[in-house]
Motif scaffolding. Sequence first.
Motif, PDB file in Angstrom:
ATOM      1  N   GLU A  66       3.239  14.397  -9.001  1.00 53.06           N
ATOM      2  CA  GLU A  66       4.147  15.145  -9.178  1.00 53.06           C
ATOM      3  C   GLU A  66       4.803  15.268 -10.374  1.00 53.06           C
ATOM      4  O   GLU A  66       5.381  16.572 -10.917  1.00 53.06           O
ATOM      5  CB  GLU A  66       5.325  14.944  -8.190  1.00 53.06           C
TER       6      GLU A  66
ATOM      7  N   SER B  56       0.792  -1.163  -0.153  1.00 50.95           N
ATOM      8  CA  SER B  56       0.154   0.026  -0.027  1.00 50.95           C
ATOM      9  C   SER B  56       0.741   1.357  -0.060  1.00 50.95           C
ATOM     10  O   SER B  56       0.588   2.090  -0.657  1.00 50.95           O
ATOM     11  CB  SER B  56      -0.876  -0.162   1.257  1.00 50.95           C
ATOM     12  N   ALA B  57       1.944   1.181   0.860  1.00 45.95           N
ATOM     13  CA  ALA B  57       2.827   2.283   0.930  1.00 45.95           C
ATOM     14  C   ALA B  57       3.648   2.449  -0.411  1.00 45.95           C
ATOM     15  O   ALA B  57       3.718   3.804  -0.914  1.00 45.95           O
ATOM     16  CB  ALA B  57       3.966   2.159   1.979  1.00 45.95           C
ATOM     17  N   ARG B  58       3.955   1.283  -1.131  1.00 49.33           N
ATOM     18  CA  ARG B  58       4.634   1.816  -2.436  1.00 49.33           C
ATOM     19  C   ARG B  58       3.628   2.183  -3.532  1.00 49.33           C
ATOM     20  O   ARG B  58       4.023   3.137  -4.289  1.00 49.33           O
ATOM     21  CB  ARG B  58       5.150   0.302  -3.117  1.00 49.33           C
ATOM     22  N   GLN B  59       2.369   1.870  -3.450  1.00 48.31           N
ATOM     23  CA  GLN B  59       1.380   1.895  -4.494  1.00 48.31           C
ATOM     24  C   GLN B  59       1.222   3.812  -4.125  1.00 48.31           C
ATOM     25  O   GLN B  59       1.256   4.658  -5.140  1.00 48.31           O
ATOM     26  CB  GLN B  59       0.045   1.324  -4.218  1.00 48.31           C
ATOM     27  N   LEU B  60       0.943   4.260  -2.872  1.00 46.00           N
ATOM     28  CA  LEU B  60       0.798   5.440  -2.606  1.00 46.00           C
ATOM     29  C   LEU B  60       2.083   6.241  -3.030  1.00 46.00           C
ATOM     30  O   LEU B  60       1.850   7.395  -3.722  1.00 46.00           O
ATOM     31  CB  LEU B  60       0.536   5.646  -1.199  1.00 46.00           C
ATOM     32  N   ASP B  61       3.269   5.772  -3.150  1.00 45.87           N
ATOM     33  CA  ASP B  61       4.465   6.484  -3.307  1.00 45.87           C
ATOM     34  C   ASP B  61       4.426   6.664  -4.915  1.00 45.87           C
ATOM     35  O   ASP B  61       4.615   7.731  -5.525  1.00 45.87           O
ATOM     36  CB  ASP B  61       5.883   5.535  -2.951  1.00 45.87           C
ATOM     37  N   LEU B  62       4.151   5.580  -5.678  1.00 48.58           N
ATOM     38  CA  LEU B  62       4.083   5.565  -7.032  1.00 48.58           C
ATOM     39  C   LEU B  62       2.844   6.644  -7.632  1.00 48.58           C
ATOM     40  O   LEU B  62       3.034   7.277  -8.392  1.00 48.58           O
ATOM     41  CB  LEU B  62       3.502   4.311  -7.560  1.00 48.58           C
ATOM     42  N   GLU B  63       1.707   6.748  -6.795  1.00 51.45           N
ATOM     43  CA  GLU B  63       0.684   7.512  -7.181  1.00 51.45           C
ATOM     44  C   GLU B  63       1.150   9.142  -7.080  1.00 51.45           C
ATOM     45  O   GLU B  63       0.862  10.083  -7.646  1.00 51.45           O
ATOM     46  CB  GLU B  63      -0.596   7.264  -6.314  1.00 51.45           C
ATOM     47  N   GLU B  64       1.945   9.505  -5.771  1.00 52.63           N
ATOM     48  CA  GLU B  64       2.501  10.668  -5.504  1.00 52.63           C
ATOM     49  C   GLU B  64       3.482  11.127  -6.481  1.00 52.63           C
ATOM     50  O   GLU B  64       3.324  12.246  -6.968  1.00 52.63           O
ATOM     51  CB  GLU B  64       2.819  10.836  -4.000  1.00 52.63           C
ATOM     52  N   GLU B  65       4.172  10.181  -7.006  1.00 51.27           N
ATOM     53  CA  GLU B  65       5.304  10.418  -7.978  1.00 51.27           C
ATOM     54  C   GLU B  65       4.753  10.894  -9.117  1.00 51.27           C
ATOM     55  O   GLU B  65       5.238  11.689  -9.945  1.00 51.27           O
ATOM     56  CB  GLU B  65       6.548   9.457  -7.833  1.00 51.27           C
TER      57      GLU B  65
END
Length: 187
Positions: free
Chosen positions: A28, A16-25
């Motif tokens: 951006e 979930s954290a990796r998915q959230l990081d990908l979405e934020e990236e």
Amino acid sequence: MRWEQLFADMEAQLASARQLDLEEEAAEQARAEYSRVRLADRLRLRRGEPVRALLTGAVPVEGRVRAVGSGWVALEDRGVEHLVPLGAVLWWESLGRGWTPGEDGVALRLGLGHALRALARDRARVRVRLAGGGPLGELDGTVDRVGADFVDLALHPDDDYRRRGSVTALRAVPFSAVVCVSSLTAG
């Protein structure tokens, strides 16, 4: 058994954290890409489509996008053509959300002077709207010559062609004062 659930829960949290990081990236990256979009990129995508704008001096203009150059756009509304410097526009409406990235060949490299020289070649009767408006803020005539940063406009009676004897005044207008150049004859 409890260890398996604990590790499965930890793996789910990491995923979930990796998915959230990908979405934020990705968000951006989209913001960074959009920060490079120019108004001309959005206008080019609207070629052939109607748009509205408010020009300096509270002059509304609308029409279908015909061409986009370096710092200007040509609009057509019921046979009347408008050459609008982008710097004279206070707001645009109906541009949509998309854009066409990159250069548009020769047209985007052509500045306002090139477009005005085409009008001079055609000896088209035009109305030049000037920044500041007011009673003297519109000049009707024929584009005579075009310099590096100004246009010479020959003023003459509406019912006469541009001839030496019919010219009542020759006005040099800086590009920075031009809000819109409109054709006076439809078609």
